[in-house]
Design an enzyme around this catalytic site. Sequence first.
Site, mmCIF file in Angstrom:
data_model
loop_
_atom_site.group_PDB
_atom_site.id
_atom_site.type_symbol
_atom_site.label_atom_id
_atom_site.label_comp_id
_atom_site.label_asym_id
_atom_site.label_seq_id
_atom_site.Cartn_x
_atom_site.Cartn_y
_atom_site.Cartn_z
ATOM 1 N N VAL A 118 13.422 31.361 21.599
ATOM 2 C CA VAL A 118 14.814 31.758 21.825
ATOM 3 C C VAL A 118 15.236 31.697 23.302
ATOM 4 O O VAL A 118 16.393 31.935 23.616
ATOM 5 C CB VAL A 118 15.161 33.163 21.261
ATOM 6 C CG1 VAL A 118 15.201 33.156 19.741
ATOM 7 C CG2 VAL A 118 14.236 34.224 21.800
ATOM 8 N N TYR A 175 11.282 27.904 12.102
ATOM 9 C CA TYR A 175 11.759 28.924 11.153
ATOM 10 C C TYR A 175 12.500 28.282 9.993
ATOM 11 O O TYR A 175 12.057 27.273 9.465
ATOM 12 C CB TYR A 175 12.630 29.973 11.876
ATOM 13 C CG TYR A 175 12.074 30.357 13.204
ATOM 14 C CD1 TYR A 175 10.851 31.017 13.266
ATOM 15 C CD2 TYR A 175 12.706 30.020 14.394
ATOM 16 C CE1 TYR A 175 10.294 31.358 14.487
ATOM 17 C CE2 TYR A 175 12.149 30.356 15.616
ATOM 18 C CZ TYR A 175 10.949 31.021 15.649
ATOM 19 O OH TYR A 175 10.400 31.348 16.840
ATOM 20 N N TYR A 184 2.338 41.238 22.722
ATOM 21 C CA TYR A 184 3.270 40.244 22.167
ATOM 22 C C TYR A 184 4.478 40.026 23.092
ATOM 23 O O TYR A 184 4.863 38.890 23.373
ATOM 24 C CB TYR A 184 3.714 40.705 20.773
ATOM 25 C CG TYR A 184 4.812 39.860 20.173
ATOM 26 C CD1 TYR A 184 4.527 38.623 19.612
ATOM 27 C CD2 TYR A 184 6.136 40.297 20.167
ATOM 28 C CE1 TYR A 184 5.548 37.836 19.070
ATOM 29 C CE2 TYR A 184 7.151 39.526 19.630
ATOM 30 C CZ TYR A 184 6.854 38.299 19.081
ATOM 31 O OH TYR A 184 7.843 37.515 18.554
HETATM 32 N N1 GLN Z 1 10.313 37.513 21.691
HETATM 33 C C1 GLN Z 1 11.222 37.006 20.680
HETATM 34 C C2 GLN Z 1 11.272 38.004 19.524
HETATM 35 O O1 GLN Z 1 10.261 38.556 19.219
HETATM 36 C C3 GLN Z 1 10.727 35.679 20.207
HETATM 37 C C4 GLN Z 1 11.597 35.073 19.137
HETATM 38 C C5 GLN Z 1 11.770 33.601 19.272
HETATM 39 O O2 GLN Z 1 11.554 32.996 20.314
HETATM 40 N N2 GLN Z 1 12.228 32.995 18.207
HETATM 41 O O3 GLN Z 1 12.298 38.227 18.942
#
Ligand code: GLN
Length: 308
Positions: free
Chosen positions: A260, A242, A190
């Site tokens: 993010v 989200y 991941y």
């Molecule tokens: N790698 C980030 C996390 O797991 C991904 C979160 C995102 O991009 N919203 O927190």
Amino acid sequence: MDLQAVLDSIYAELSPRLGEGKVADYIPQLAKIDPHQFGMAIATTDGKLYSVGSADTGFSIQSISKVFMLTLALGKVGEGLWKRVGREPSGTSFNSIVQLEREEGIPRNPFINAGAIAVTDVVLSGHAPREAIGEFLRFVRYVADDESVVIDDKVARSETETGFRNFALANFMRAYGNIQHPVEHTLGVYFHQCALSMSCIQLARAGLYLAAQGTNPLTGHSVVSPKRARRINALMLMCGHYDGSGDFAYRVGLPGKSGVGGGILAVAPGIASIGVWSPGLNKVGNSQLGSVALELLAARTGWSVFGD
Ligand code: GLN
């Protein structure tokens, strides 16, 4: 319509605002990124490409990778995937823990962190983590038709060292049997998928299969069936931002997935795939100026799926 002129006008309008929002400082490697950056690219289903600003600069695609991993997982296990993860908007933050307990380890959708981790666990089945990472990278290079796409190991390491919430989510799901591999293995994959580095241009091209009924019109590569492309778009529209998904649908009206790192992949079905990047995030963790840019694009092109 002169799409280059539309992009140029968006860039001109946003230039004085560069630097708005806050970079994702909970991942140390991303905290170092200069927020005064902006790029945008449009790849149309009839084979044209338009771009503006730093559209060629690689950035950490983070959660946008969840779209590609979902595509890969559906290819492996088909509709059986929905035993492991739901298809409803969460209304909670991307790394929320509380909902996961109430719903007994089955995450609401594949785009919140818990859901994406469960999807990654599905793709990991029968592989060593390193093989699953390799398979994922090959898949993204295939959909993007670009062998130069890479994983930024520094970002992956940075998140491995600090991703305590993701460890909590994964352990929680493991307790319910919804993670079937050692937590470090699933999260290893991941974190590497999230650390994929791509430019707006690469991203726009990679999303073309979603804009063109499952087949990349530039390469002729059939990635998914038209039905599956439509369904992935539906999930992106409802869950891709989200607890900001409703607002994004209201303002932009396109399926989209944010990360993010400040990137957003948006899809105008039948018309185009759009990559936009600006690192400063709004309160719910979506690119502040990237969202505004897409709102302006939708207004100026009439591309919203709800009509102009
Ligand atoms: N790698 C980030 C996390 O797991 C991904 C979160 C995102 O991009 N919203 O927190």
